[in-house]
Design an enzyme around this catalytic site. Structure first.
Site, mmCIF file in Angstrom:
data_model
loop_
_atom_site.group_PDB
_atom_site.id
_atom_site.type_symbol
_atom_site.label_atom_id
_atom_site.label_comp_id
_atom_site.label_asym_id
_atom_site.label_seq_id
_atom_site.Cartn_x
_atom_site.Cartn_y
_atom_site.Cartn_z
ATOM 1 N N SER A 134 35.877 9.947 63.964
ATOM 2 C CA SER A 134 36.742 8.950 63.331
ATOM 3 C C SER A 134 37.935 8.644 64.235
ATOM 4 O O SER A 134 37.757 8.222 65.367
ATOM 5 C CB SER A 134 37.161 9.439 61.943
ATOM 6 O OG SER A 134 37.682 8.398 61.161
ATOM 7 N N ASP A 261 28.943 2.478 56.786
ATOM 8 C CA ASP A 261 30.233 3.181 56.787
ATOM 9 C C ASP A 261 31.238 2.377 55.957
ATOM 10 O O ASP A 261 31.535 1.226 56.286
ATOM 11 C CB ASP A 261 30.730 3.326 58.236
ATOM 12 C CG ASP A 261 31.990 4.171 58.354
ATOM 13 O OD1 ASP A 261 32.712 4.339 57.358
ATOM 14 O OD2 ASP A 261 32.257 4.652 59.476
ATOM 15 N N HIS A 289 30.693 7.457 56.093
ATOM 16 C CA HIS A 289 31.742 7.773 57.059
ATOM 17 C C HIS A 289 31.731 9.281 57.299
ATOM 18 O O HIS A 289 32.172 10.064 56.469
ATOM 19 C CB HIS A 289 33.115 7.324 56.567
ATOM 20 C CG HIS A 289 34.174 7.472 57.627
ATOM 21 N ND1 HIS A 289 34.241 6.652 58.733
ATOM 22 C CD2 HIS A 289 35.167 8.389 57.777
ATOM 23 C CE1 HIS A 289 35.240 7.019 59.500
ATOM 24 N NE2 HIS A 289 35.819 8.082 58.950
#
Length: 317
Positions: A134, A261, A289
């Site tokens: 991320s 996502d 995600h």
């Protein structure tokens, strides 16, 4: 290694994102060191130790993550299983103690990435493998693009899972519909830490604007941008998005972005034309995600760790 496929019993990006938060594996005991930074601050770094000659994998965590995040635990377990050293640095303020300086960390903090990688490489030598998840993945890709061919002096390659490559698209998407639950989660911790930072550094930013923020844009415009030298959220997001750096990456790179996502709409994902030839773009239909749940119910959380190990073992030479 087979491309990721989400299990039929866990449909949809939201379920695939949230389920791993309820299914964290039992963590390994980690050894912690505190590293003093060049600007009289510190970061805390957790280790899975290995033999002196073992390969080293360094994993940069996501927004408000830590070595206790489910993906970090899974990666530490996978490294331990094959005898690799695992280095899990915490961005400033993410290890449970507020850092000393007014600054914190952000999605484009490639200078911090560079300092950490150089310290790891100087201690352990080659090979050092670098991965990020991320926010950490975005910052790592930005670093690799900025360094160009020089990146290969420090790492064998880079791997990023669910990097928010277009921060504006990500931030605005998280302000809509069910996605606001993720924004609320992030803001609850960001505001708490920011209030503590403001008590230490009065006048650092506008407290009223910070407390009123209901979106990441409002928070980044009031806090993240100004304290890190940006004109505001728009300037921060534009200058820190890694998508613009993919064409400048000159070493093997793996970029995994599920098309479901909830953080980044598939319409904003890069195409091969947006990236250098050595950048492998994997965009599976599922995964959420940083979910990547596998197997029969209740599922395993080892796909991400196995994918990045496979990349560094077989796809970077």
């Amino acid at each position: 290694m087979s491309p990721y496929r989400a299990p039929a019993w866990l449909p949809g990006g939201h379920a695939q994102t949230l389920w791993p938060l309820l299914r964290k594996p039992h963590p390994l005991p980690l050894r912690r060191e505190r590293w003093e930074t060049p600007d009289d601050d510190f970061i805390d770094v957790d280790f899975v130790d290995a033999a002196d000659t073992a390969p080293t994998l360094i994993l940069f965590h996501g927004l408000e993550g830590s070595s206790r995040s489910h993906y970090a635990i899974s990666t530490a377990l996978a490294c331990h299983a094959i005898g690799w050293r695992c280095v899990l640095p915490h961005f400033r303020g993410c290890s449970g103690e507020l850092n000393r300086q007014p600054r914190a960390y952000h999605s484009g903090d490639s200078a911090e990435i560079d300092w950490i990688l150089r310290r790891v490489q100087a201690r352990y030598g080659s090979p050092v493998h670098a991965a990020g998840v991320s926010l950490g993945g975005n910052a790592l890709l930005k670093w690799a693009g900025e360094q160009g061919a020089a990146a290969a002096e420090l790492v064998s390659g880079v791997a990023a899972f669910c990097p928010p490559l277009d921060l504006a698209a990500c931030g605005h998407h998280l302000a809509q519909g069910f996605n606001r639950i993720y924004t609320a989660h992030f803001l609850s911790t960001l505001k708490r830490v920011s209030a503590e930072r403001l008590r230490r550094f009065p006048g650092l930013f506008d407290e009223t604007r910070m407390r009123r923020a209901r979106t990441l844009w409002e928070f980044d415009d009031a806090v993240t941008g100004p304290i890190h030298g940006f004109a505001g959220a728009d300037d921060y997001w534009r200058r820190s998005s890694a998508k613009a750096y993919l064409q400048s990456i000159a070493l093997p790179a793996l970029v995994v972005n599920p098309r479901n996502d909830p953080f980044l709409p598939a319409t904003h994902l890069p195409t091969p034309a947006d990236a250098a030839p050595g950048v492998r773009l994997e965009q599976p239909a599922g995964g959420g995600h940083v979910g990547f749940v596998g197997g029969a119910f209740p599922g395993r959380l080892d796909w991400l760790a196995q994918r990045l190990l496979h990349f560094f073992l077989f796809e970077t030479s």
